[in-house]
Design an enzyme around this catalytic site. Structure first.
Site, PDB file in Angstrom:
ATOM      1  N   HIS A 114       0.826  -1.216   0.000  1.00  0.00           N
ATOM      2  CA  HIS A 114       0.000   0.000   0.000  1.00  0.00           C
ATOM      3  C   HIS A 114       0.853   1.257   0.000  1.00  0.00           C
ATOM      4  CE1 HIS A 114      -3.573  -2.444   1.781  1.00  0.00           C
ATOM      5  NE2 HIS A 114      -3.393  -2.665   0.500  1.00  0.00           N
ATOM      6  N   CYS A 141       7.460  19.115  -7.824  1.00  0.00           N
ATOM      7  CA  CYS A 141       8.208  17.873  -8.052  1.00  0.00           C
ATOM      8  C   CYS A 141       9.669  18.243  -8.320  1.00  0.00           C
ATOM      9  CB  CYS A 141       7.620  17.153  -9.269  1.00  0.00           C
ATOM     10  SG  CYS A 141       8.682  15.875  -9.955  1.00  0.00           S
ATOM     11  N   GLY A 180      -1.823  -9.276  12.518  1.00  0.00           N
ATOM     12  CA  GLY A 180      -2.446  -7.976  12.785  1.00  0.00           C
ATOM     13  C   GLY A 180      -3.223  -7.404  11.629  1.00  0.00           C
TER      14      GLY A 180
HETATM   15  N1  APR Z   1      -1.611  -7.177  18.162  1.00  0.00           N
HETATM   16  C1  APR Z   1      -2.070  -7.955  17.149  1.00  0.00           C
HETATM   17  N2  APR Z   1      -3.160  -7.649  16.400  1.00  0.00           N
HETATM   18  C2  APR Z   1      -3.802  -6.502  16.699  1.00  0.00           C
HETATM   19  C3  APR Z   1      -3.393  -5.643  17.747  1.00  0.00           C
HETATM   20  C4  APR Z   1      -2.237  -6.027  18.483  1.00  0.00           C
HETATM   21  N3  APR Z   1      -1.781  -5.280  19.498  1.00  0.00           N
HETATM   22  N4  APR Z   1      -4.259  -4.593  17.806  1.00  0.00           N
HETATM   23  C5  APR Z   1      -5.168  -4.785  16.821  1.00  0.00           C
HETATM   24  N5  APR Z   1      -4.907  -5.936  16.167  1.00  0.00           N
HETATM   25  C6  APR Z   1      -5.636  -6.510  15.029  1.00  0.00           C
HETATM   26  C7  APR Z   1      -7.139  -6.281  15.045  1.00  0.00           C
HETATM   27  O1  APR Z   1      -7.786  -7.337  15.751  1.00  0.00           O
HETATM   28  C8  APR Z   1      -7.470  -6.324  13.545  1.00  0.00           C
HETATM   29  O2  APR Z   1      -7.729  -7.659  13.119  1.00  0.00           O
HETATM   30  O3  APR Z   1      -5.181  -5.824  13.876  1.00  0.00           O
HETATM   31  C9  APR Z   1      -6.195  -5.823  12.878  1.00  0.00           C
HETATM   32  C10 APR Z   1      -6.314  -4.422  12.306  1.00  0.00           C
HETATM   33  O4  APR Z   1      -7.282  -4.463  11.286  1.00  0.00           O
HETATM   34  P1  APR Z   1      -7.514  -3.165  10.400  1.00  0.00           P
HETATM   35  O5  APR Z   1      -7.653  -1.975  11.286  1.00  0.00           O
HETATM   36  O6  APR Z   1      -8.618  -3.482   9.435  1.00  0.00           O
HETATM   37  O7  APR Z   1      -6.132  -2.971   9.600  1.00  0.00           O
HETATM   38  P2  APR Z   1      -5.644  -3.747   8.317  1.00  0.00           P
HETATM   39  O8  APR Z   1      -6.170  -5.148   8.275  1.00  0.00           O
HETATM   40  O9  APR Z   1      -4.179  -3.562   8.234  1.00  0.00           O
HETATM   41  O10 APR Z   1      -6.337  -2.888   7.130  1.00  0.00           O
HETATM   42  C11 APR Z   1      -5.939  -3.200   5.810  1.00  0.00           C
HETATM   43  O11 APR Z   1      -7.180  -1.270   5.047  1.00  0.00           O
HETATM   44  O12 APR Z   1      -7.788   0.922   5.222  1.00  0.00           O
HETATM   45  C12 APR Z   1      -6.955   0.067   4.578  1.00  0.00           C
HETATM   46  O13 APR Z   1      -4.924   0.704   3.627  1.00  0.00           O
HETATM   47  C13 APR Z   1      -5.520   0.398   4.844  1.00  0.00           C
HETATM   48  O14 APR Z   1      -3.644  -1.125   4.906  1.00  0.00           O
HETATM   49  C14 APR Z   1      -4.948  -0.879   5.439  1.00  0.00           C
HETATM   50  C15 APR Z   1      -5.932  -1.934   4.990  1.00  0.00           C
HETATM   51 ZN    ZN Z   2       7.247  15.311 -11.752  1.00  0.00          ZN
END
Ligand code: APR
Ligand code: ZN
Length: 237
Positions: A114, A141, A180
């Site tokens: 990303h 730029c 995570g």
């Molecule tokens: N340790 C382990 N896991 C954790 C912790 C922790 N301390 N705290 C939260 N989590 C878990 C949550 O349970 C959840 O499943 O991390 C996850 C976070 O989920 P999201 O907030 O949806 O993040 P992510 O899955 O990375 O989102 C994917 O969505 O918005 C877009 O571009 C953005 O890269 C991101 C993508």
């Molecule tokens: Zn440029």
């Protein structure tokens, strides 16, 4: 990473999400107090949002860049870097995160599907460079001198980076681990399924089960579960 003959372990691919950076103080997206509970993603994380209000979008990423620069990697990030050094098979870290905590903990060749908060891109000539702390629509730029700079992050509706390589590695993985991530955003959320479909063993490390395609999981905060898990993996080689 070239396979050398002393490599005897299975090929291991790790995909991380915002949860691995949560204990470093960087928010996750979909928790109750997450980033998307505070901001309307359609106003700050789409090409249309940037076209209609570039200053608003730059401000959103300036805030996140400031938080990223203040944050520090934790023991979970460090454990993953150690795993990359000690693992006897092929190893690849893929992240959905745009922070640089993996790199600051010592991980190398991280595939940021990303993009990266600390990099800027020109949407006129495509040039990329290290982002200044604060970006502004009037910035020029450094290559074509047009006021066409944007954060080098992938917005909703845009194609994530490195996908050919990511799919290749996912199909070859013998062990695929998601750390995570809520598994709500595609194509990242497809990868564990693809790996399992090719016979890989799939695991998740999270604070709670996500219901994704995993043969088992380790549940707890990544700063605690990851070091223990990495010690067991390396010790069992
Ligand atoms: N340790 C382990 N896991 C954790 C912790 C922790 N301390 N705290 C939260 N989590 C878990 C949550 O349970 C959840 O499943 O991390 C996850 C976070 O989920 P999201 O907030 O949806 O993040 P992510 O899955 O990375 O989102 C994917 O969505 O918005 C877009 O571009 C953005 O890269 C991101 C993508
Ligand atoms: Zn440029």
């Amino acid at each position: 990473m070239e396979r050398t003959d002393e490599m005897t372990g299975p090929s291991l691919v790790v995909l991380t999400g915002a949860g691995i950076s949560a204990e470093s103080g960087l928010g996750t997206f979909r928790s109750r107090d997450g980033i998307w509970a505070k901001y309307d993603l359609y106003k700050v994380a789409t090409p249309q949002a940037f076209a209609s209000d570039p200053a608003m979008v730059h401000d959103f990423y300036n805030l996140r860049r400031k938080a990223c620069l203040k944050a520090n990697p934790h023991a979970g990030h460090t454990a993953l870097a150690c795993l990359q050094r000690e693992w006897r098979g092929e190893f690849q870290l893929i992240t959905q995160n745009v922070d640089d905590l993996h790199e600051r903990a010592g991980s190398e060749n991280v595939l940021h599907m990303h993009g990266e908060l600390l990099r800027a891109r020109c949407h006129s000539c495509g040039h990329r460079w290290p982002a200044p702390r604060r970006m502004d629509p009037k910035d020029e730029c450094p290559k074509c001198f047009r006021a066409a700079t944007r954060p080098d992050v992938v917005w909703f509706g845009e194609e994530p980076y490195h996908m050919d390589e990511i799919y290749r590695l996912t199909r070859l993985a013998e062990v695929f681990v998601v750390i995570g991530s809520s598994g709500q955003v595609y194509p990242a959320a497809d990868l564990a399924d693809i790996a399992m479909g090719r016979g890989a063993k799939t695991y998740e490390l999270n604070i709670e089960p996500t219901g994704g395609p995993f043969i088992s999981g380790i549940y707890g905060p990544a700063s605690e579960t990851l070091p223990e898990w990495v010690d067991r993996l390396i010790g069992a080689q």
